[in-house]
Design a protein around this motif. Sequence first.
Motif, PDB file in Angstrom:
ATOM      1  N   GLN A   8       0.819  -1.207   0.000  1.00  0.00           N
ATOM      2  CA  GLN A   8       0.000   0.000   0.000  1.00  0.00           C
ATOM      3  C   GLN A   8       0.853   1.257   0.000  1.00  0.00           C
ATOM      4  OE1 GLN A   8      -2.461  -1.284   3.334  1.00  0.00           O
ATOM      5  NE2 GLN A   8      -4.264  -1.191   2.021  1.00  0.00           N
ATOM      6  N   GLU A   9       2.027   1.181   0.623  1.00  0.00           N
ATOM      7  CA  GLU A   9       2.951   2.317   0.601  1.00  0.00           C
ATOM      8  C   GLU A   9       3.655   2.416  -0.749  1.00  0.00           C
ATOM      9  OE1 GLU A   9       6.987   3.811   2.937  1.00  0.00           O
ATOM     10  OE2 GLU A   9       5.549   2.515   3.979  1.00  0.00           O
ATOM     11  N   ARG A  10       4.121   1.288  -1.261  1.00  0.00           N
ATOM     12  CA  ARG A  10       4.824   1.299  -2.552  1.00  0.00           C
ATOM     13  C   ARG A  10       3.904   1.729  -3.692  1.00  0.00           C
ATOM     14  NH1 ARG A  10       7.935  -3.891  -4.159  1.00  0.00           N
ATOM     15  NH2 ARG A  10       8.705  -2.450  -5.743  1.00  0.00           N
ATOM     16  N   LEU A  11       2.615   1.391  -3.569  1.00  0.00           N
ATOM     17  CA  LEU A  11       1.652   1.694  -4.623  1.00  0.00           C
ATOM     18  C   LEU A  11       0.804   2.919  -4.296  1.00  0.00           C
ATOM     19  CD1 LEU A  11       0.492  -1.978  -5.260  1.00  0.00           C
ATOM     20  CD2 LEU A  11       1.855  -0.595  -6.827  1.00  0.00           C
ATOM     21  N   ASP A  59      -8.071  -2.754  -6.567  1.00  0.00           N
ATOM     22  CA  ASP A  59      -9.272  -2.954  -5.759  1.00  0.00           C
ATOM     23  C   ASP A  59      -8.934  -3.504  -4.377  1.00  0.00           C
ATOM     24  OD1 ASP A  59     -12.283  -3.339  -5.459  1.00  0.00           O
ATOM     25  OD2 ASP A  59     -11.582  -5.403  -5.213  1.00  0.00           O
ATOM     26  N   PHE A  60      -8.065  -4.495  -4.313  1.00  0.00           N
ATOM     27  CA  PHE A  60      -7.751  -5.153  -3.046  1.00  0.00           C
ATOM     28  C   PHE A  60      -7.013  -4.221  -2.084  1.00  0.00           C
ATOM     29  CE2 PHE A  60      -4.907  -7.891  -0.462  1.00  0.00           C
ATOM     30  CZ  PHE A  60      -5.871  -8.614   0.225  1.00  0.00           C
ATOM     31  N   LEU A  61      -6.042  -3.486  -2.612  1.00  0.00           N
ATOM     32  CA  LEU A  61      -5.218  -2.633  -1.758  1.00  0.00           C
ATOM     33  C   LEU A  61      -5.787  -1.232  -1.581  1.00  0.00           C
ATOM     34  CD1 LEU A  61      -1.677  -3.651  -3.043  1.00  0.00           C
ATOM     35  CD2 LEU A  61      -2.801  -4.402  -0.934  1.00  0.00           C
ATOM     36  N   GLY A  62      -6.761  -0.848  -2.408  1.00  0.00           N
ATOM     37  CA  GLY A  62      -7.336   0.478  -2.295  1.00  0.00           C
ATOM     38  C   GLY A  62      -6.378   1.587  -2.686  1.00  0.00           C
ATOM     39  N   VAL A  63      -5.580   1.348  -3.720  1.00  0.00           N
ATOM     40  CA  VAL A  63      -4.601   2.337  -4.178  1.00  0.00           C
ATOM     41  C   VAL A  63      -5.151   3.050  -5.412  1.00  0.00           C
ATOM     42  CG1 VAL A  63      -2.673   1.042  -3.209  1.00  0.00           C
ATOM     43  CG2 VAL A  63      -3.378   0.606  -5.569  1.00  0.00           C
ATOM     44  N   PRO A  64      -4.526   4.175  -5.814  1.00  0.00           N
ATOM     45  CA  PRO A  64      -5.028   4.916  -6.976  1.00  0.00           C
ATOM     46  C   PRO A  64      -5.131   4.051  -8.233  1.00  0.00           C
ATOM     47  CG  PRO A  64      -3.447   6.247  -5.769  1.00  0.00           C
ATOM     48  CD  PRO A  64      -3.416   4.881  -5.152  1.00  0.00           C
ATOM     49  N   LEU A 153       4.373 -11.546  -1.479  1.00  0.00           N
ATOM     50  CA  LEU A 153       3.490 -11.814  -0.353  1.00  0.00           C
ATOM     51  C   LEU A 153       2.233 -10.953  -0.470  1.00  0.00           C
ATOM     52  CD1 LEU A 153       6.111 -11.888   2.553  1.00  0.00           C
ATOM     53  CD2 LEU A 153       5.256 -13.815   1.194  1.00  0.00           C
ATOM     54  N   VAL A 154       1.239 -11.232   0.375  1.00  0.00           N
ATOM     55  CA  VAL A 154      -0.020 -10.489   0.311  1.00  0.00           C
ATOM     56  C   VAL A 154       0.180  -9.017   0.655  1.00  0.00           C
ATOM     57  CG1 VAL A 154      -2.294 -10.231   1.385  1.00  0.00           C
ATOM     58  CG2 VAL A 154      -1.457 -12.504   0.776  1.00  0.00           C
ATOM     59  N   SER A 155       0.940  -8.744   1.702  1.00  0.00           N
ATOM     60  CA  SER A 155       1.045  -7.377   2.206  1.00  0.00           C
ATOM     61  C   SER A 155       2.253  -6.617   1.693  1.00  0.00           C
ATOM     62  CB  SER A 155       1.095  -7.389   3.743  1.00  0.00           C
ATOM     63  OG  SER A 155       2.220  -8.129   4.189  1.00  0.00           O
ATOM     64  N   SER A 156       3.251  -7.336   1.183  1.00  0.00           N
ATOM     65  CA  SER A 156       4.483  -6.686   0.749  1.00  0.00           C
ATOM     66  C   SER A 156       5.251  -7.597  -0.200  1.00  0.00           C
ATOM     67  CB  SER A 156       5.365  -6.336   1.956  1.00  0.00           C
ATOM     68  OG  SER A 156       5.766  -7.518   2.636  1.00  0.00           O
ATOM     69  N   GLY A 157       6.319  -7.060  -0.767  1.00  0.00           N
ATOM     70  CA  GLY A 157       7.190  -7.832  -1.648  1.00  0.00           C
ATOM     71  C   GLY A 157       8.628  -7.717  -1.188  1.00  0.00           C
ATOM     72  N   PRO A 158       9.021  -8.491  -0.182  1.00  0.00           N
ATOM     73  CA  PRO A 158      10.382  -8.376   0.358  1.00  0.00           C
ATOM     74  C   PRO A 158      11.458  -8.690  -0.672  1.00  0.00           C
ATOM     75  CG  PRO A 158       8.975  -9.696   1.793  1.00  0.00           C
ATOM     76  CD  PRO A 158       8.230  -9.505   0.519  1.00  0.00           C
ATOM     77  N   ASN A 159      12.581  -8.009  -0.544  1.00  0.00           N
ATOM     78  CA  ASN A 159      13.780  -8.298  -1.330  1.00  0.00           C
ATOM     79  C   ASN A 159      14.815  -8.913  -0.402  1.00  0.00           C
ATOM     80  OD1 ASN A 159      12.821  -7.195  -3.793  1.00  0.00           O
ATOM     81  ND2 ASN A 159      13.232  -5.155  -3.025  1.00  0.00           N
ATOM     82  N   VAL A 160      15.286 -10.085  -0.766  1.00  0.00           N
ATOM     83  CA  VAL A 160      16.207 -10.850   0.064  1.00  0.00           C
ATOM     84  C   VAL A 160      17.602 -10.765  -0.545  1.00  0.00           C
ATOM     85  CG1 VAL A 160      16.749 -13.124   1.001  1.00  0.00           C
ATOM     86  CG2 VAL A 160      14.355 -12.414   0.748  1.00  0.00           C
TER      87      VAL A 160
END
Length: 203
Positions: A8-11, A59-64, A153-160
Amino acid sequence: MTSSVPWQERLSAGTEAVQDEVIRWYQKTPEGQAYVPTMIWGTLQTEAYATVILGQVVDFLGVPDDVRAGVAKRLQRQQVLYDGEHHYDVVFGEQALYTNIGGPEVMREQMDRILRDIDLPSLTLGIIPATARVDMPPVHAFNLHGDEAHVELVSSGPNVTEPSELDLYRKAFSRLSDAALYGEAAEELLQKARTFWGGARRG
């Protein structure tokens, strides 16, 4: 090391900026690996399929809602398949061919796209049959590029980037690849899915 910013922050400004990030990531790494168990890899998505996917994200994340711009960037990123400078090893789960994204017409078109591109020199595509035995526990989607793994992931996309963790992702990809079918056998699974969607009704 693992870094993560919530989707939601990244988008927060829409999908286009993140697609630009992905384009830069692909352009700077000539070789990559991807495991996608339940949907079609973004770099092989048709415009219609990508439109549904990014619409669901909005729709899911409620982003622009800038889906059209995001899709245009996703299609731009696909040029790495045709520039002669990149190569990607990709493994799908067979479920990816049947997860209903947009209905039968969208899915038929998507199967046709993959069948058209499966023999590209830039692509090595494997498909793990639904009943295949895989020598590891089920895992989420991930991409490997150079010295980094990107996890979906559902909430974020971690970089390892931690070397010991990257080794586990490489080991996982190797085992998933061992369970996959390639070449004519993979095409048979795609044709089977194409036939299924060809007989499916809208709904």
